[in-house]
Design an enzyme around this catalytic site. Sequence first.
Site, PDB file in Angstrom:
ATOM      1  NE  ARG A 104      -4.015   0.528   1.783  1.00 15.66           N
ATOM      2  CZ  ARG A 104      -5.274   0.710   2.174  1.00 15.66           C
ATOM      3  NH1 ARG A 104      -5.553   1.586   3.121  1.00 15.66           N
ATOM      4  NH2 ARG A 104      -6.263   0.013   1.645  1.00 15.66           N
ATOM      5  CG  HIS A 131      -8.320   0.122  -3.224  1.00 15.02           C
ATOM      6  ND1 HIS A 131      -7.533  -0.959  -2.872  1.00 15.02           N
ATOM      7  CD2 HIS A 131      -9.065   0.415  -2.122  1.00 15.02           C
ATOM      8  CE1 HIS A 131      -7.796  -1.292  -1.624  1.00 15.02           C
ATOM      9  NE2 HIS A 131      -8.717  -0.482  -1.147  1.00 15.02           N
ATOM     10  CD  GLN A 134     -13.225  -1.453  -1.520  1.00 12.83           C
ATOM     11  OE1 GLN A 134     -12.422  -1.321  -0.607  1.00 12.83           O
ATOM     12  NE2 GLN A 134     -14.485  -1.798  -1.316  1.00 12.83           N
ATOM     13  CG  ASP A 225     -13.302   7.003  -1.925  1.00  8.26           C
ATOM     14  OD1 ASP A 225     -13.299   6.783  -0.685  1.00  8.26           O
ATOM     15  OD2 ASP A 225     -12.248   7.069  -2.587  1.00  8.26           O
ATOM     16  CB  CYS A 265     -14.173   1.808  -0.769  1.00  6.67           C
ATOM     17  SG  CYS A 265     -13.679   3.529  -0.700  1.00  6.67           S
ATOM     18  NE  ARG A 293     -11.313  -5.073   0.105  1.00  7.13           N
ATOM     19  CZ  ARG A 293     -10.383  -4.176   0.421  1.00  7.13           C
ATOM     20  NH1 ARG A 293     -10.749  -3.019   0.919  1.00  7.13           N
ATOM     21  NH2 ARG A 293      -9.099  -4.399   0.210  1.00  7.13           N
TER      22      ARG A 293
HETATM   23  N1   CP Z   1     -11.599   0.218   1.762  1.00  2.95           N
HETATM   24  C1   CP Z   1     -10.344   0.091   2.262  1.00  2.95           C
HETATM   25  O1   CP Z   1      -9.364  -0.197   1.544  1.00  2.95           O
HETATM   26  O2   CP Z   1     -10.246   0.300   3.599  1.00  2.95           O
HETATM   27  P1   CP Z   1      -8.918   0.366   4.455  1.00  2.95           P
HETATM   28  O3   CP Z   1      -8.216   1.656   4.090  1.00  2.95           O
HETATM   29  O4   CP Z   1      -9.384   0.335   5.868  1.00  2.95           O
HETATM   30  O5   CP Z   1      -8.056  -0.823   4.113  1.00  2.95           O
HETATM   31  N1  NVA Z   2      -9.672   7.146  -1.943  1.00  2.00           N
HETATM   32  C1  NVA Z   2      -9.413   6.662  -0.605  1.00  2.00           C
HETATM   33  C2  NVA Z   2      -9.765   5.222  -0.480  1.00  2.00           C
HETATM   34  C3  NVA Z   2      -9.567   4.623   0.885  1.00  2.00           C
HETATM   35  C4  NVA Z   2      -9.880   3.154   0.923  1.00  2.00           C
HETATM   36  C5  NVA Z   2      -7.951   6.897  -0.258  1.00  2.00           C
HETATM   37  O1  NVA Z   2      -7.088   6.651  -1.103  1.00  2.00           O
HETATM   38  O2  NVA Z   2      -7.685   7.345   0.859  1.00  2.00           O
END
Ligand code: CP
Ligand code: NVA
Length: 308
Positions: A104, A131, A134, A225, A265, A293
């Site tokens: 990540r 992502h 997701q 989102d 999400c 998930r």
């Molecule tokens: N939706 C999602 O990826 O959540 P987290 O940031 O908690 O992993």
């Molecule tokens: N767009 C958001 C998604 C979090 C799961 C981010 O990148 O923070």
Amino acid sequence: MIFPGGHFLGVEDCSRQEWRRLLQLAGALKRREARLSAPGVPRVLGLLFSKPSTRTRVSFAVAMARLGGQTLDLPPGSTQVGRGEPIADTARVLSGYVDALAVRTFAQEDLEAYAQVSTVPVINALSDVEHPCQMIADFLTLQECFSRLDGLTMAYIGDGNNMAHSLLLAAALLGVHLRVATPRGYEPDPDVVQRAQRLSQGRCTVTVLHDPVEACRGAQAVYTDVWSSMGQEEAAQQRRHDFAGYCLNGNLLAQAARDAIVLHCLPAHRGEEISSEVLEGPASRVFLQAENRLYGQQALLALLLDLV
Ligand code: CP
Ligand code: NVA
């Protein structure tokens, strides 16, 4: 075809056929219809997370446990990569220890740098651009709610961010019409939109517009989102101003189909991109989506690690 053993850096690393297989396996795992075999030494997934995470981190950990393996937390602050050891060296070394890496990060180029030298699968656990993990849960949820994907219409209201990008690509591959509505200046990357349009091969339409009402009209699913993604905290005030009118509230949801579902999400900011009433209301499938998930992660790992 990426499976088994390939990388999963974005939605397009998987063919349409592989996406169908992922969704089918995730559903079968959820219904306890699929049996996985994890013979030999337990597999280990390294978690290299430079941003916070609840769902992705925990669903990966539980998924690995259910597959008879385990995860290893490798936050950059406690590894040498945080002190400047090159990604290329880190990836080569870690590939010799673990069976897969979930990363990540901010820049998509960092993921590509890991993948370039890693001899084990590298998974995008969220970047600024995509992502893809997701998407498995999101389209599994849609399929569970409507018993089909082909021909459904989804609206995405909000920022043209990582989520919008992955939704555009996944919807195009899976035959779901997608209308993305963003404020001016916050549109998704035009290159991603073009790629999605190419991927759709005329089976569905993916469009970017600015009017959230027009986007929602008659849609079977409405997705939103956060307005400020991780790393954009300093721009939050400006964004709250620029995104006024893009809150998914009861009025906007009333434009959608009568049986429309609401997806997010998570994490959510109630009163910003979504009203509390809608998030907690009867159309919301947000917590089913979050639960999915786990099955998405399990299916992905089973295919990448060749456990089916
Ligand atoms: N939706 C999602 O990826 O959540 P987290 O940031 O908690 O992993
Ligand atoms: N767009 C958001 C998604 C979090 C799961 C981010 O990148 O923070």
